[in-house]
Design a protein around this motif. Structure first.
Motif, PDB file in Angstrom:
ATOM      1  N   ARG A 114      10.216  11.317  -9.196  1.00 19.36           N
ATOM      2  CA  ARG A 114       9.470  12.524  -9.145  1.00 19.36           C
ATOM      3  C   ARG A 114       9.059  13.160  -7.691  1.00 19.36           C
ATOM      4  O   ARG A 114       9.879  12.365  -6.639  1.00 19.36           O
ATOM      5  CB  ARG A 114       7.812  12.020  -9.687  1.00 19.36           C
ATOM      6  N   ASN A 173      -1.124   7.654   0.193  1.00 22.81           N
ATOM      7  CA  ASN A 173      -0.792   6.556   0.527  1.00 22.81           C
ATOM      8  C   ASN A 173      -2.188   6.062   0.904  1.00 22.81           C
ATOM      9  O   ASN A 173      -1.755   5.048   1.640  1.00 22.81           O
ATOM     10  CB  ASN A 173       0.236   6.435   1.153  1.00 22.81           C
ATOM     11  N   ASP A 195      11.590   6.551  -0.024  1.00 24.57           N
ATOM     12  CA  ASP A 195      10.894   5.806  -0.761  1.00 24.57           C
ATOM     13  C   ASP A 195      12.127   4.230  -0.878  1.00 24.57           C
ATOM     14  O   ASP A 195      12.814   4.447  -0.614  1.00 24.57           O
ATOM     15  CB  ASP A 195      10.960   6.245  -2.254  1.00 24.57           C
ATOM     16  N   SER A 211       6.260  13.252  -6.350  1.00 20.08           N
ATOM     17  CA  SER A 211       4.528  13.130  -6.023  1.00 20.08           C
ATOM     18  C   SER A 211       3.710  13.412  -4.761  1.00 20.08           C
ATOM     19  O   SER A 211       3.428  13.218  -3.508  1.00 20.08           O
ATOM     20  CB  SER A 211       5.025  11.943  -4.995  1.00 20.08           C
ATOM     21  N   ARG A 248      -3.345   2.294  -0.101  1.00 27.15           N
ATOM     22  CA  ARG A 248      -3.411   1.215   0.359  1.00 27.15           C
ATOM     23  C   ARG A 248      -3.351   0.311   0.984  1.00 27.15           C
ATOM     24  O   ARG A 248      -4.685   0.869   1.940  1.00 27.15           O
ATOM     25  CB  ARG A 248      -2.058   1.635   1.307  1.00 27.15           C
TER      26      ARG A 248
HETATM   27  C1  IPE Z   1       5.742   9.169  -1.503  1.00 25.92           C
HETATM   28  O1  IPE Z   1       6.677   7.906  -1.704  1.00 25.92           O
HETATM   29  C2  IPE Z   1       5.329   9.065  -0.259  1.00 25.92           C
HETATM   30  C3  IPE Z   1       6.549   9.349   0.710  1.00 25.92           C
HETATM   31  C4  IPE Z   1       7.374   8.667   0.532  1.00 25.92           C
HETATM   32  C5  IPE Z   1       5.906   8.721   1.651  1.00 25.92           C
HETATM   33  P1  IPE Z   1       5.203   6.853  -2.568  1.00 25.92           P
HETATM   34  O2  IPE Z   1       5.167   5.169  -2.835  1.00 25.92           O
HETATM   35  O3  IPE Z   1       4.255   6.641  -2.378  1.00 25.92           O
HETATM   36  O4  IPE Z   1       4.951   7.078  -3.753  1.00 25.92           O
HETATM   37  P2  IPE Z   1       4.548   7.414  -6.018  1.00 25.92           P
HETATM   38  O5  IPE Z   1       3.493   6.196  -5.050  1.00 25.92           O
HETATM   39  O6  IPE Z   1       5.989   5.973  -6.000  1.00 25.92           O
HETATM   40  O7  IPE Z   1       4.524   8.016  -6.738  1.00 25.92           O
END
Ligand code: IPE
Ligand code: IPE
Ligand code: MG
Length: 237
Positions: free
Chosen positions: A190, A64, A16, A192, A67
């Motif tokens: 978290r 995702n 992330d 996720s 997005r």
């Molecule tokens: C989790 O990251 C998914 C990946 C790393 C592929 P996100 O950036 O999408 O998660 P949130 O929205 O902050 O929880």
């Protein structure tokens, strides 16, 4: 902390912070994803060098898709390129690659490239590398339950036989041992929707480092921290 480094058999990473990394450089978010893909290639090699046997990364979640279309498109294109470019590397380094998640929602050419990568690398005996693409833990469990119900209806199994071990065989991670260490970069703490079943007894490590800045030194820091943890599994020690 004692100095003995215990190498986790299975490391999982929530990669992330690509967007924030790019933003800091006044570049589009997708520039961060491209850098993130390069970093992944290196970290896979580093994990292998350190003796890790299973390595799983979260590349794209079922959430995702929400997005902007342009960003999703760039991520899919990077994945497409990655599937092709990693094939030769996996063969060179004896890596067995697998994709987890619901691939049926991906483009047909990506599904073909996944099949090709998995088939070509399936007899490799080195590190086992899993990429979570269109992956969501709840979605994975629902797909597993559907398969179980279907087989029960067909009389292949009996509901009373269903055990943890049996359900695990219906998950995308069938035959892959649970992660020992989960790393999440970028300061978020978290899951996720990542590997919720499989992470039941994993050790968690969070770092503020953004994924595109992650490197072998940071990986070793995470393993050092893991080595100092006392895994009790509910027992007394
Ligand atoms: C989790 O990251 C998914 C990946 C790393 C592929 P996100 O950036 O999408 O998660 P949130 O929205 O902050 O929880
Ligand atoms: C992780 O980086 C990659 C994916 C979720 C595809 P992000 O894109 O979530 O980056 P941030 O969290 O917005 O910085
Ligand atoms: Mg993020």
């Amino acid at each position: 902390m004692d100095n003995e480094l215990k190498i986790p058999r299975h490391i999982a990473i929530i990669m992330d912070g690509n967007g924030r990394w790019a933003k800091k450089r006044h570049r589009p978010r997708t520039y961060g994803h491209a850098k993130g893909a390069k970093v992944l290639e290196q970290i896979l090699e580093d994990a292998d060098d350190l003796g890790v046997k299973y390595f799983t990364v979260y590349a794209f979640s079922t959430e995702n898709w929400a997005r902007p279309y342009e960003e999703v498109k760039v991520i899919m294109n990077l994945f497409r390129e990655y599937l092709v470019s990693s094939l030769a590397k996996c063969m060179k380094n004896n890596v067995r690659a697998r994709i987890i998640g619901d691939r049926t929602k991906l483009s047909p050419d990506i599904i073909d490239a996944i099949r090709n990568l998995e088939e070509t690398t399936k007899n490799n005996t080195g590190i086992s590398f899993q990429i979570a693409m269109n992956y969501g833990s709840r979605d994975e469990i629902i797909r597993a339950v559907r398969k179980l119900v279907r087989e029960e209806r067909e009389g292949k199994i009996d509901a009373s036989e269903i055990s943890e071990e049996m359900l695990e065989q219906y998950l995308d991670t069938a035959d892959i041992p649970d992660p020992d260490l989960l790393i999440r970069t970028s300061g978020e703490e978290r899951l996720s929707n990542f590997l919720m079943w499989q992470l039941a007894y994993a050790e968690f490590y969070f770092t503020d480092v953004l994924w595109p800045d992650f490197n072998k030194e940071e990986l070793i820091k995470a393993i050092e921290k893991y080595s100092s943890r006392d895994r009790r599994y509910g027992k007394l020690k």
